[in-house]
Design a protein around this motif. Sequence first.
Motif, short mmCIF file in Angstrom:
data_model
loop_
_atom_site.label_atom_id
_atom_site.label_comp_id
_atom_site.label_asym_id
_atom_site.label_seq_id
_atom_site.Cartn_x
_atom_site.Cartn_y
_atom_site.Cartn_z
N ARG A 126 0.87 -1.34 0.08
CA ARG A 126 -0.02 -0.16 -0.01
C ARG A 126 0.94 1.36 -0.02
N LEU A 127 0.58 2.23 -0.66
CA LEU A 127 1.40 3.23 -0.84
C LEU A 127 0.55 4.77 -0.86
N SER A 128 -0.73 4.70 -1.04
CA SER A 128 -1.64 5.86 -0.94
C SER A 128 -1.85 6.15 0.51
N GLY A 129 -2.41 7.45 0.61
CA GLY A 129 -2.61 7.90 2.13
C GLY A 129 -1.66 7.94 2.89
N PHE B 229 0.30 5.78 4.06
CA PHE B 229 1.26 4.78 3.56
C PHE B 229 2.33 5.38 2.73
N GLY B 230 2.28 6.52 2.27
CA GLY B 230 3.24 7.41 1.33
C GLY B 230 3.52 8.69 1.65
N LEU B 231 2.84 9.07 2.84
CA LEU B 231 2.91 10.83 2.93
C LEU B 231 4.12 11.05 3.62
N SER B 232 4.60 12.07 3.20
CA SER B 232 5.86 12.72 3.75
C SER B 232 5.69 14.16 3.69
N VAL B 233 5.70 14.78 5.10
CA VAL B 233 5.65 16.39 4.96
C VAL B 233 6.85 17.01 5.62
N HIS B 234 7.36 18.16 4.99
CA HIS B 234 8.55 18.93 5.34
C HIS B 234 8.26 20.39 5.50
N VAL C 258 4.48 18.98 0.65
CA VAL C 258 3.70 17.82 0.92
C VAL C 258 4.26 16.66 -0.20
N ARG C 259 4.59 15.60 0.09
CA ARG C 259 4.74 14.53 -0.88
C ARG C 259 3.58 13.39 -0.60
N TRP C 260 3.12 12.76 -1.72
CA TRP C 260 2.21 11.66 -1.54
C TRP C 260 2.10 10.80 -2.52
N MET C 261 1.72 9.69 -2.53
CA MET C 261 1.47 8.74 -3.60
C MET C 261 0.06 8.44 -3.99
N THR C 262 -0.13 8.02 -5.30
CA THR C 262 -1.66 7.65 -5.77
C THR C 262 -1.12 6.34 -6.20
N LEU D 118 -4.41 18.18 5.94
CA LEU D 118 -4.08 18.07 4.39
C LEU D 118 -5.14 17.03 3.96
N HIS D 119 -5.64 17.40 2.75
CA HIS D 119 -6.86 16.45 2.15
C HIS D 119 -5.93 16.05 0.65
N TYR D 120 -5.68 15.13 0.53
CA TYR D 120 -4.66 14.62 -0.64
C TYR D 120 -5.12 13.53 -1.03
N GLY D 121 -4.57 13.21 -2.35
CA GLY D 121 -4.83 12.09 -2.97
C GLY D 121 -5.22 12.40 -4.43
#
Length: 458
Positions: free
Chosen positions: A78-81, A83-88, A96-100, A143-146
């Motif tokens: 799993r990578l989304s949400g 499971f793959g969120l990175s915030v600096h 903000v970095r995220w995966m779909t 954050l609302h992301y995806g």
Amino acid sequence: MNRMPVEPPRIPRRNTGVTPSPPFRDRLMALSTNLRPAAWTRSGIAGGATIALFGWLLACAGAAGGADEVRAGAQDYRLSGEFGLSVHQVGDSIVVRWMTDALVEGSLEVTTGAGDVVHRDATEAWTSHRSAFATPAEDSIQLHYGDADARHRTWIHLAERDPRPVRITGVDSLFVMADIHGEYDQMVGILQNAGLIDEELRWTGGERHLVALGDMMSRGAEVTPVLWFLYRLEREAEASGGRVHIVLGNHEIMVMLSDLRYVHYREMWLATSYGLGYDRMFDPRESILGRWLTEAPAMLQVDDILLAHGGVSSDQLAFTVESHRDTLAAYMAEDLFHRWGDTTAFFDIDSITFNRRVDFFWGDRSVFWYRGYSDSDTLTAELDSVLEHFDSRIHVMGHTPVPGIREVYDGRMILANPLPLGDEILLLVRSEEEGRWRGERFRAEGPPLPLEVGHPEG
């Protein structure tokens, strides 16, 4: 200005049954023979370069040995949400970095607690996404992301916090979860069975206390969601009158000091997808999760229970739990800590000061590494001196895997790191009649079990 090279850490060697992935580990171990200098000394420069390079090579070995294999293997996770969120927080900006899950346009909306939108962005079609915006004035943002069809939500807390308390009183029920090591599903299942979270993964533990006793990181595949989960749960528990206490273990220290030998390839792949080194994912100066981790202590006292990831040896008798926390925070704030693996760095530091930090983070009798009580049943005098100094009746430690959470030293020591990793959680309940603690252990299913007794044979 004197240059003090960072030497190879004096890591205690022990077969825990979990190693970096072969056969690439073996190949790189052979390669390291050609890299290793004739002698590692405190005055030599080659040692620091070797351990930094060797740690990177072993981390790559854990990635199954090839970019194509790593990419294919990462897709099994799993990578989304979260499971793959990175915030600096970099300078005056939040990144903000995220995966779909597919090659789609990404979507990010940032709101305040009042629901006001402070940033909105759509990113080009890809699986990894990045968006940056000016740091808002609010203490917390959501954050609302995806992508357009799947939106995840995560609160980010930007305000500085006071040091975490390390001396807790008035607790009746104490759960201890040691050495999670990225086993996300196992962690969730155990916490649900113990009644601490519900099916929505929200805190239902009321006024109970939960200690994550170090080594949330490395070995397992899903470290990132484990950390985001605990990051959220800590605040939820506090709002309900309970507490989640984070204690650092040796693997958190290793990652922050760029020793990545035991990082799972899913985690490595995630950082690479973002163009980051894995240690940068948790950089204490810029990463939201890294900053949160450096707020945590390495020792904790709950009433008359002393907790640390490794055992508290008699070498720590010069400390109180407060002074140890403050020393840890001071060392982690130094430039030396942030550039530990940088062999080009120069530090104006004398050898005594430098070696004190080496022993604090890497010494085999430090609270991150000590295994004496788990490996031997002959250290009664040392354990008793530690308990007396810290005014405690029981010492709880993780670090050393044992078949089932167990009491040793006539109940004065509890070994809380079960095999398989993350398979059990400890519960200590105060007996009102005797004023003592009664222990049991939970698994992901079934009723609580009594603690095992005695050192494991062999």
